[in-house]
Scaffold this motif. Structure first.
Motif, PDB file in Angstrom:
ATOM      1  N   LEU A 118       0.832  -1.202   0.000  1.00  0.00           N
ATOM      2  CA  LEU A 118       0.000   0.000   0.000  1.00  0.00           C
ATOM      3  C   LEU A 118       0.865   1.250   0.000  1.00  0.00           C
ATOM      4  O   LEU A 118       0.529   2.247  -0.617  1.00  0.00           O
ATOM      5  CB  LEU A 118      -0.941   0.009   1.212  1.00  0.00           C
ATOM      6  N   LEU A 125       1.424   7.093  -6.743  1.00  0.00           N
ATOM      7  CA  LEU A 125       0.405   8.114  -6.974  1.00  0.00           C
ATOM      8  C   LEU A 125       0.946   9.502  -6.625  1.00  0.00           C
ATOM      9  O   LEU A 125       0.191  10.446  -6.431  1.00  0.00           O
ATOM     10  CB  LEU A 125      -0.848   7.809  -6.152  1.00  0.00           C
TER      11      LEU A 125
ATOM     12  N   SER B  59       8.853   2.566 -12.757  1.00  0.00           N
ATOM     13  CA  SER B  59       8.016   3.316 -11.825  1.00  0.00           C
ATOM     14  C   SER B  59       8.830   4.040 -10.765  1.00  0.00           C
ATOM     15  O   SER B  59       8.298   4.836 -10.011  1.00  0.00           O
ATOM     16  CB  SER B  59       7.031   2.370 -11.139  1.00  0.00           C
ATOM     17  N   VAL B  83       4.546   8.788 -13.743  1.00  0.00           N
ATOM     18  CA  VAL B  83       4.332   7.385 -14.079  1.00  0.00           C
ATOM     19  C   VAL B  83       3.321   6.800 -13.103  1.00  0.00           C
ATOM     20  O   VAL B  83       3.516   6.853 -11.894  1.00  0.00           O
ATOM     21  CB  VAL B  83       5.660   6.605 -13.997  1.00  0.00           C
ATOM     22  N   VAL B  85       0.979   3.458 -11.781  1.00  0.00           N
ATOM     23  CA  VAL B  85       1.086   2.000 -11.776  1.00  0.00           C
ATOM     24  C   VAL B  85      -0.242   1.370 -11.361  1.00  0.00           C
ATOM     25  O   VAL B  85      -0.845   1.789 -10.380  1.00  0.00           O
ATOM     26  CB  VAL B  85       2.189   1.523 -10.803  1.00  0.00           C
ATOM     27  N   ARG B  91      -4.718  -2.950  -4.330  1.00  0.00           N
ATOM     28  CA  ARG B  91      -3.954  -2.100  -3.398  1.00  0.00           C
ATOM     29  C   ARG B  91      -4.682  -0.812  -3.040  1.00  0.00           C
ATOM     30  O   ARG B  91      -4.100   0.286  -3.054  1.00  0.00           O
ATOM     31  CB  ARG B  91      -2.579  -1.750  -3.963  1.00  0.00           C
ATOM     32  N   LEU B  92      -5.960  -0.916  -2.748  1.00  0.00           N
ATOM     33  CA  LEU B  92      -6.718   0.264  -2.331  1.00  0.00           C
ATOM     34  C   LEU B  92      -6.547   0.452  -0.832  1.00  0.00           C
ATOM     35  O   LEU B  92      -6.330  -0.511  -0.105  1.00  0.00           O
ATOM     36  CB  LEU B  92      -8.195   0.076  -2.676  1.00  0.00           C
ATOM     37  N   MET B  93      -6.647   1.703  -0.388  1.00  0.00           N
ATOM     38  CA  MET B  93      -6.563   1.963   1.050  1.00  0.00           C
ATOM     39  C   MET B  93      -7.888   1.514   1.673  1.00  0.00           C
ATOM     40  O   MET B  93      -8.940   2.068   1.341  1.00  0.00           O
ATOM     41  CB  MET B  93      -6.355   3.452   1.333  1.00  0.00           C
ATOM     42  N   PRO B  94      -7.835   0.509   2.563  1.00  0.00           N
ATOM     43  CA  PRO B  94      -9.090  -0.075   3.053  1.00  0.00           C
ATOM     44  C   PRO B  94      -9.947   0.884   3.877  1.00  0.00           C
ATOM     45  O   PRO B  94     -11.143   0.673   4.006  1.00  0.00           O
ATOM     46  CB  PRO B  94      -8.632  -1.264   3.903  1.00  0.00           C
ATOM     47  N   TRP B  95      -9.333   1.930   4.430  1.00  0.00           N
ATOM     48  CA  TRP B  95     -10.105   2.850   5.275  1.00  0.00           C
ATOM     49  C   TRP B  95     -10.660   4.030   4.479  1.00  0.00           C
ATOM     50  O   TRP B  95     -11.296   4.909   5.034  1.00  0.00           O
ATOM     51  CB  TRP B  95      -9.239   3.355   6.440  1.00  0.00           C
ATOM     52  N   PHE B 104      -7.088  10.304  -3.901  1.00  0.00           N
ATOM     53  CA  PHE B 104      -5.821  10.272  -3.147  1.00  0.00           C
ATOM     54  C   PHE B 104      -4.702  11.031  -3.854  1.00  0.00           C
ATOM     55  O   PHE B 104      -3.934  11.755  -3.244  1.00  0.00           O
ATOM     56  CB  PHE B 104      -5.395   8.816  -2.917  1.00  0.00           C
ATOM     57  N   ALA B 105      -4.633  10.828  -5.181  1.00  0.00           N
ATOM     58  CA  ALA B 105      -3.516  11.435  -5.925  1.00  0.00           C
ATOM     59  C   ALA B 105      -3.753  12.910  -6.206  1.00  0.00           C
ATOM     60  O   ALA B 105      -2.879  13.590  -6.733  1.00  0.00           O
ATOM     61  CB  ALA B 105      -3.298  10.684  -7.232  1.00  0.00           C
ATOM     62  N   ASP B 107      -4.403  15.325  -4.017  1.00  0.00           N
ATOM     63  CA  ASP B 107      -4.343  16.137  -2.790  1.00  0.00           C
ATOM     64  C   ASP B 107      -3.663  17.482  -3.011  1.00  0.00           C
ATOM     65  O   ASP B 107      -3.842  18.405  -2.239  1.00  0.00           O
ATOM     66  CB  ASP B 107      -3.621  15.376  -1.691  1.00  0.00           C
ATOM     67  N   LYS B 108      -2.855  17.582  -4.069  1.00  0.00           N
ATOM     68  CA  LYS B 108      -2.151  18.850  -4.281  1.00  0.00           C
ATOM     69  C   LYS B 108      -3.024  19.846  -5.029  1.00  0.00           C
ATOM     70  O   LYS B 108      -2.661  21.005  -5.168  1.00  0.00           O
ATOM     71  CB  LYS B 108      -0.843  18.602  -5.042  1.00  0.00           C
ATOM     72  N   ARG B 151      -8.104   5.176 -10.027  1.00  0.00           N
ATOM     73  CA  ARG B 151      -7.217   5.940  -9.157  1.00  0.00           C
ATOM     74  C   ARG B 151      -5.980   6.387  -9.929  1.00  0.00           C
ATOM     75  O   ARG B 151      -5.539   7.530  -9.824  1.00  0.00           O
ATOM     76  CB  ARG B 151      -6.824   5.046  -7.973  1.00  0.00           C
ATOM     77  N   THR B 152      -5.442   5.468 -10.740  1.00  0.00           N
ATOM     78  CA  THR B 152      -4.269   5.808 -11.541  1.00  0.00           C
ATOM     79  C   THR B 152      -4.634   6.842 -12.610  1.00  0.00           C
ATOM     80  O   THR B 152      -3.866   7.764 -12.869  1.00  0.00           O
ATOM     81  CB  THR B 152      -3.689   4.539 -12.184  1.00  0.00           C
ATOM     82  N   TYR B 155      -4.728  10.263 -11.225  1.00  0.00           N
ATOM     83  CA  TYR B 155      -3.373  10.796 -11.033  1.00  0.00           C
ATOM     84  C   TYR B 155      -2.912  11.466 -12.325  1.00  0.00           C
ATOM     85  O   TYR B 155      -2.007  12.290 -12.312  1.00  0.00           O
ATOM     86  CB  TYR B 155      -2.453   9.645 -10.631  1.00  0.00           C
TER      87      TYR B 155
END
Lengths: 228, 249
Positions: A118, A125, B59, B83, B85, B91-95, B104-105, B107-108, B151-152, B155
């Protein structure tokens, strides 16, 4: 006449110790996780030493360090006119040193158990290492960190041996609950000793109970196993 | 910001060495190839041939031992190439919810309405609108992998690396996602590097198939068939045979 002073002092000292312990323990575990160097095993051993040494030995070594003749003690006295020995600050130092291994070990175990996949995903990302730590590593490790926090707070709260070496037993100034219990019992004042025992037992019990309860509500899958 | 929308990459004598039980192992051995901007490249090979290591080098998750990685693209200075991936597991954030995972990507990006537009658009594109507030544990494997791809995409990378992203999915879901990926490639013009051990998947998706064996690219097979392709197309089957022959050598 029952004195509340040792109770408040104990809580204050334990909270202050906890602050240092969390900062130092988590940083140390983070750095050790990410670095490989010769002598790493030795550093690990030193980090765990206060856990296995008798507290009175830890206190003796601290006394050598921060005592009036100790290198740190003399430096602080000469440069800042500051005396640590036989003050509540010395109790905080003692609490920090004895509780540190618990926080360090809990955090280290928590970091080891987390899925680095993770963290890698977050990096791809565009997340900085700082953001990876706060948004991925910590949420994954919070369970272990929480148990470290509870353990080290309780440990600092109950610290006796090292504390009496460096902070002494000055009623109203450095006398914490464990010291109050010992000296009350020594002078055959079993009522007061028993009251302090009751207070510290209730305090630690409700802390662990409360945190477990909170952890359950926060994370349903943690129901079968509490934090502690 | 004047970034290229798509980037290519030129690899020159790229190598990655590991120490395995005291022995040096060339996971990627002297690889030289060019991935054109806006192309769909598939790397195919058996387990342990070095294809995942090659992807990790691209990557930035691994550091190369030797050789060079040079980014191509209009005015791309190199370091600024983004790049993305997509891994074999989602591979997701479970919370985090589906929406939060996708954001997530971003945030900026200070403008939250732009973030919302991007995420909502991607959710729609991937047929995930109804799952917006679901948590990863509530998703099927195919849905989770879609979120991972989304998600990618959020980004907004110049180059997308995909490491056997459909390998863990059932046959039907895999076929469906392969078709969706081709549509996405056609509509977004992203550079895609896709790793798989499934030769049928390789010829269905790629414009060029790189066959890897023991850390080296042993053959490059261009596939000119236009999209969308039919898996039963005889010319694709011929390509498939060519790749299998190269693998069995």
């Amino acid at each position: 006449m029952f004195e509340w002073q040792p109770v408040w002092l104990s809580i204050k000292v334990a909270l202050a110790s906890l602050g240092f312990v969390v900062l130092l323990g988590v940083s140390a575990a983070y750095v050790m996780r990410r670095s490989e160097f010769t002598g790493k095993a030795a550093v690990e051993a030193v980090f765990s030493l206060p856990l296995v040494l008798p507290p009175v030995v830890t206190g003796f070594l601290l006394l050598l360090l921060i005592g009036k003749q100790g290198p740190l003690g003399r430096f602080l006295a000469d440069s800042f006119d500051l005396q640590l020995i036989f003050t509540p600050y010395a109790a905080v130092i003692a609490g920090t040193v004895v509780a540190f291994p618990l926080m360090y070990q809990s955090t280290k175990a928590a970091f080891q158990s987390i899925d680095t996949k993770l963290e890698d995903a977050a990096r791809t990302l565009g997340a900085s290492e700082w953001r990876v730590f706060w948004t991925v590593t910590l949420p994954l490790a919070w369970h272990g960190l929480l148990s470290g926090i509870v353990l080290s707070f309780s440990r600092a709260l109950g610290e006796f041996g090292a504390t009496i070496m460096v902070a002494g037993n000055i009623p109203g100034k450095t006398q914490t609950i464990p010291l109050a219990i010992y000296f009350a019992a020594e002078s055959n004042d079993m009522t007061h000793a028993g009251l302090y025992v009751l207070i510290i037992s209730l305090l630690t019990f409700s802390l662990i109970f409360g945190v477990n309860l909170w952890a359950r509500r926060k994370q349903p899958q943690a129901t079968e196993r509490g934090v502690l | 910001m004047n970034r290229p929308i798509m980037a290519g990459v030129k690899l020159t004598q790229l190598s990655k060495q590991y120490q395995v039980a005291g022995q040096p192992l060339e996971a990627v051995d002297n690889v030289t190839t060019t991935i054109e901007p806006g192309s769909f490249t598939v790397i195919v090979g058996r387990s342990g041939c070095g294809k995942t290591t090659l992807l990790r080098l691209l990557s930035g998750l691994e550091q190369k031992s030797a050789g060079s990685i040079e980014w191509l693209g209009d005015g791309s200075g190199g370091a600024d190439v983004k790049v993305g991936v997509v891994f074999q597991e989602p591979r997701l954030m479970p919370w985090l919810t589906v929406y939060e995972n996708m954001a997530f990507a971003l945030d900026k990006q200070p403008d939250r309405t732009l973030v919302d537009r991007q995420v909502t658009g991607t959710l729609e594109q991937l047929g995930l609108t109804g799952f917006r507030d679901a948590y990863p544990s509530q998703l099927s494997g195919g849905m989770a992998q879609r979120v991972s791809l989304g998600r990618t995409l959020c980004y907004d990378p110049d180059l997308i690396l995909m490491d056997e992203p459909f390998g863990a999915l059932d046959y039907f879901t895999r076929k469906k996602l392969q078709r969706e990926l081709v549509d996405l490639f056609l509509s977004q013009h992203k550079t895609i590097v896709f790793v798989t051990h499934d030769v049928t998947e390789a010829v269905f998706l790629g414009q060029k198939v790189l066959v890897m064996e023991a850390g080296q690219i042993v053959r490059e097979v261009p596939i000119d068939n236009p999209y969308p392709r039919q898996a039963t197309d005889p010319s694709l089957l011929a390509r498939q045979q060519e790749i299998l022959a190269a693998l069995e050598n």
